[in-house]
Structure formats: C-alpha cells, structure tokens
Design a protein around this motif. Sequence first.
Motif, mmCIF file in Angstrom:
data_model
loop_
_atom_site.group_PDB
_atom_site.id
_atom_site.type_symbol
_atom_site.label_atom_id
_atom_site.label_comp_id
_atom_site.label_asym_id
_atom_site.label_seq_id
_atom_site.Cartn_x
_atom_site.Cartn_y
_atom_site.Cartn_z
ATOM 1 N N VAL A 129 71.657 -8.575 -46.047
ATOM 2 C CA VAL A 129 70.759 -9.717 -47.083
ATOM 3 C C VAL A 129 71.365 -9.594 -48.331
ATOM 4 C CG1 VAL A 129 68.352 -10.220 -47.764
ATOM 5 C CG2 VAL A 129 68.818 -9.111 -45.550
ATOM 6 N N GLU A 130 71.559 -10.692 -49.009
ATOM 7 C CA GLU A 130 72.151 -10.757 -50.311
ATOM 8 C C GLU A 130 71.113 -10.481 -51.510
ATOM 9 O OE1 GLU A 130 74.017 -14.605 -50.852
ATOM 10 O OE2 GLU A 130 75.775 -13.903 -49.465
ATOM 11 N N VAL A 131 71.261 -9.679 -52.494
ATOM 12 C CA VAL A 131 70.496 -9.631 -53.629
ATOM 13 C C VAL A 131 71.488 -9.872 -54.750
ATOM 14 C CG1 VAL A 131 68.976 -7.760 -52.285
ATOM 15 C CG2 VAL A 131 71.208 -6.975 -53.628
ATOM 16 N N ILE A 172 66.114 -11.625 -53.918
ATOM 17 C CA ILE A 172 66.571 -11.114 -52.842
ATOM 18 C C ILE A 172 66.471 -12.499 -52.007
ATOM 19 C CG2 ILE A 172 64.178 -10.551 -51.875
ATOM 20 C CD1 ILE A 172 65.585 -8.467 -50.407
ATOM 21 N N TYR A 228 68.329 -16.894 -45.330
ATOM 22 C CA TYR A 228 69.123 -15.868 -44.536
ATOM 23 C C TYR A 228 69.355 -16.254 -42.948
ATOM 24 C CZ TYR A 228 70.393 -11.719 -42.046
ATOM 25 O OH TYR A 228 71.141 -10.750 -41.244
ATOM 26 N N HIS A 271 61.266 -10.096 -43.285
ATOM 27 C CA HIS A 271 61.560 -9.158 -44.473
ATOM 28 C C HIS A 271 60.933 -7.747 -44.274
ATOM 29 C CE1 HIS A 271 64.325 -10.227 -47.494
ATOM 30 N NE2 HIS A 271 63.974 -11.682 -47.269
ATOM 31 N N GLY A 314 66.549 -6.187 -45.075
ATOM 32 C CA GLY A 314 66.364 -5.097 -46.245
ATOM 33 C C GLY A 314 66.296 -3.473 -45.519
ATOM 34 N N THR A 367 70.717 -4.457 -47.658
ATOM 35 C CA THR A 367 71.116 -5.440 -48.730
ATOM 36 C C THR A 367 72.546 -5.412 -49.143
ATOM 37 O OG1 THR A 367 70.201 -3.887 -50.260
ATOM 38 C CG2 THR A 367 68.695 -5.556 -49.286
#
Length: 538
Positions: free
Chosen positions: A367-369, A378, A384, A428, A493, A532
């Motif tokens: 998961v990109e932050v 996030i 996603y 999430h 996450g 993440t």
Amino acid sequence: MAKIYRRLNLFLAKPLIDGRGLEDLLAKAPVDNYPMADILGIEGVLCVKRSTEKRPIWGPVLDEVAGRVIPGLANRSSSAVLLLRVDGDVFAFAFGYGRYLIEQSLFVQDFGIRTALNTLDDKSLRSVDLHTLEDQPVQKKSQAARDSEVGVFGIDILRDVLRAVTGVPKNGVAFVQIAGGDAMFSFGVEMEASDFPMLARRIKGYYLNDDYKKSFSWVDNVRKIKDEGSINALNSQLVQAVAARNPEVMVTLPEIGAWDTILGFSFTRKKDGVRPVIHAADYIDTIPELSRLTIDGLKNDRLFVHDVDGNITEHSVYRCIYFEIVDGDKTKIVFDGKWYEVDATFIGRIAATLDLIPISTLAFPAVEVWEEGGDSKIESEGNYNIRAAASHGYFLLDKKLVKTDRTTSPIELCDLLTPAKQLVHVKHRKGGSAGLSHLFAQGGVAAEIMLGDKAFRKKARTVLRGVNSAARDLVPLDTLRSADYEIVFLILGEASAVLKQSLPFFSKVNLSKAFENLSQRGFRVSIAGAPTTPRPIP
C-alpha cells in the motif's frame, strides 16, 4: 400464619468493609429504618424510602383542556429494601423500586444471572436478553411464545453476552417462573415473613453450584463487567498504560466507517493535524502533561474523522480505545467504552482456530503512502484495488453490486476475483476492529449467498460479463462446488507475518467465526496482509 404467594427480588452483597453497617449498602436517598419484629428472630433492618406525591407532567395539559385544575392527579412510587444477615452474608430483598435504593457496586454482579442459570430448566426458557459484541454493539431481547430450548433463541456463543434470562425452574427447585439478570435474582414462592432467612440461604446454595455448566457453559466465554469498583480499577490501569505509551493501547473507530470517503483523523488539541491512519501515538503526543492524565480526560478528548467533503464527525477517545489486560487466567478488554472479561479457555480456543487459517499465496502489491502539503497520505482502498487488479491480472469487482433477495441492499461478490476462483475481500487496517469485523462478515455473506441462491448467481454472471467476458464462467449458473473457491481476506497496512497476532480480540472472534462457517460449507479460507511502502517519486 398461612403462606402467601410473593414475587421477590434478591441481591447478595459483597463482604462489608470493617466498620460499615447494613445501611452503608444503600445509595444516597432519604429512608426510614425499621427494626425487625422480635417474634421473627431475624437479624436485619427494613429501609423504606420517604416518598412524596408528585403531580404528573401532563397534568397542566388536562387542566387547560378542562378549563380548570383537575383534582386527584398524583404519582407516588414506593421503594423498600429488607437487609438481612444470614450465616455471615448480607442479602437485600427489594420491593417496589427498591433495587434503586441499593448501591449496585457493593453487590455481587453475577449473582442474579448465575443463580437463574443454575435453577432453570434449559428446555423451558421464556426469554433471553443478549449483548452482541459487534463494532456497533447491539442489545437484543428475544421472547418465545412457549417454553423453549436455548437453541430456539439463535444465540451466537462466540459473540453474545447473556445479560438476563427467564424461564421455568427445573425439577426440585420450589420456585415459580424465575428470572435473573446481572446482580438481581427474581422468583415467585409461597412464603411467610419468617421464611426470608431460609430463602436467602437456599438461593445462596444455588448460586454457588456449577449446574449451569451442563447447558450454559458458553456464558463464561465473555461477560460485561458491571462492578463500578472493578471498572474504576481497570480504568486506572488504562490511564497508566496510556501515560506510559504502552504500544498495546490501540485507538480505533468504535463504529463502521465509510472508508472511501474518509480523508483522515485528528485529535483534540491538534484538530487540523489530519493523519491518514489512526495511531495512538498521535493522540498521546497531543497531551500536554501525561503525568496528569485522568479517565475523565480520555472521555472528554475527541477523535475527529474528516471526510473528503470537509465534514467532521467526532467520538470520545475513551470509546475509541482498545486495550487488553491479563489478570490471572482472565483477560480484561476495554472496547467501545465498556470493559469485558474473557475466559482464558475461550481465548485459547480462538487462538487455536486462528492457527488453522493459512496465509494466502496470492501476490499483492504494498500500500502506497506519501507526504502531501505537510500531511501524511495513504492509498485509498478503491485506488489500491484498481492497481492490484491491473498489476496481477485480477478482475476488478470493487463497487460492482449484485442485487439479492437475501439482504436489505445489493452486495459485492468480492473486491478482486482471480482466474483461479479466489474471491478477495479488501479492507484497510487503519480503522481498527470496526472495518475488519465488517470485512469478515461481508466475505461470509457473499460466499453463502453465491452458494445457495441461483438467482443471485444469474445476476452475478451478468455483472461479471460486464467486467470481462472471461470472468462470467467463473460463477456457474447451476451447480456450484464450494471446494473450487477460496475466500481471501486482504487487510491493507499490515504485513501477513504479524497479521493474525495483531488483530483486536473481537476481530479475531469474528474472523474465527467466518472461517468456521465458510469451511463447514466447503470453501477454502485464507488471510493476507499488504504492508505500506513509500509511493515512488514520478
């Protein structure tokens, strides 16, 4: 003197602190005390509340209608408590509204419910009151038209806390229509005044035995803690844990959130410091002097939920805290502002079930932050899912709703569907137990309806064909073999390696239930996490 049928309510007091008398068991209310009649030979005191007549609040309306003051309109309630010493114990028989005269925290909190379960015929129940441990806890009362077995009431022994029960006594119990809830035991009996000590003694014996474990052993799994003294002591430990920055203290939404619309979260004293996930440390960092933190401070402070439209909702931080305390062979848990006691054996059974759930072998991206305008961001669940489907060749079914007569609204078959018939449900981790328990329930419902409802499968095939013609035949119209499908719960996450251990207890309960239900229907079930990772710089 002839015996007369009475309906009585009985409480058992905790041992009195040295120097305290019977009257110290009463709440603060004006009462008149009467000694026992000498002829009865009873040690105790009768406490009767001084009552006054009050005109009902709807009286003036009637006066106006009639054009004059209506005489004789008056409300008067009566309350009395008979406090007795019997064999070193103190009992309270309550009359009228007498239960409100006693200080509840000074009485044994499971006396009523346990005594009732020990004296009831488990095949002759009339009603049950339940507290279901969900993200939005639900109170339920079920009443049968005739004497019924416990199975008739649809009790979920993994999530339901029994609060009260009524029914017919078992053979050998000389009472009529008994009931018990928390500290109060109610029963009907033919008696005379001199029988009070004998009744108290007999009922104490019923309370002490373990007959209930033959038919009601599940009630010991989880129970709500009612005793104010115990709650105060647990709250003190909670405050100490927060002040010490105990990493086991979690802050979570106390109800299910609309995650696709949630921008982020903030706390009292830093309302504009919006963060994409809920971290206890973000709250603790706002407290100016941790050494002066109080339980009232936790209750008054707020978690703010910011949505993409600029709306803000709020919750008491105390309601949002999830924390477990191990106390001997029991575990105490605060959840949604309430304390629960969980039996060690029950915890062991849940852990054993979790051990059976494998980690999915499917590949999922992290998961990109990223940072934007000074705020941490996030990746949303929707974005996603789009990226995961594109990068691994999965069919994207997020927000593709299928109508069914089995639920009140259309449902998703899943978020991601693989060519190998793996139905992936995604949620999430940032919202805590609320979203996770919803995730497990959602996956279970969708799979069960797909298995048992041909009309649903027909509509699902239409939806699938709109996504990709190759996806349609993954759900056959006629014969569907559950063993061909795997239900995958993907939590964003959190890394897969620590996922099951890090779940809040009640989420573990709901995951265990979903696993058992789906496995019994022939489905394979697995769980996966997606940690993440920093978003690549373009």
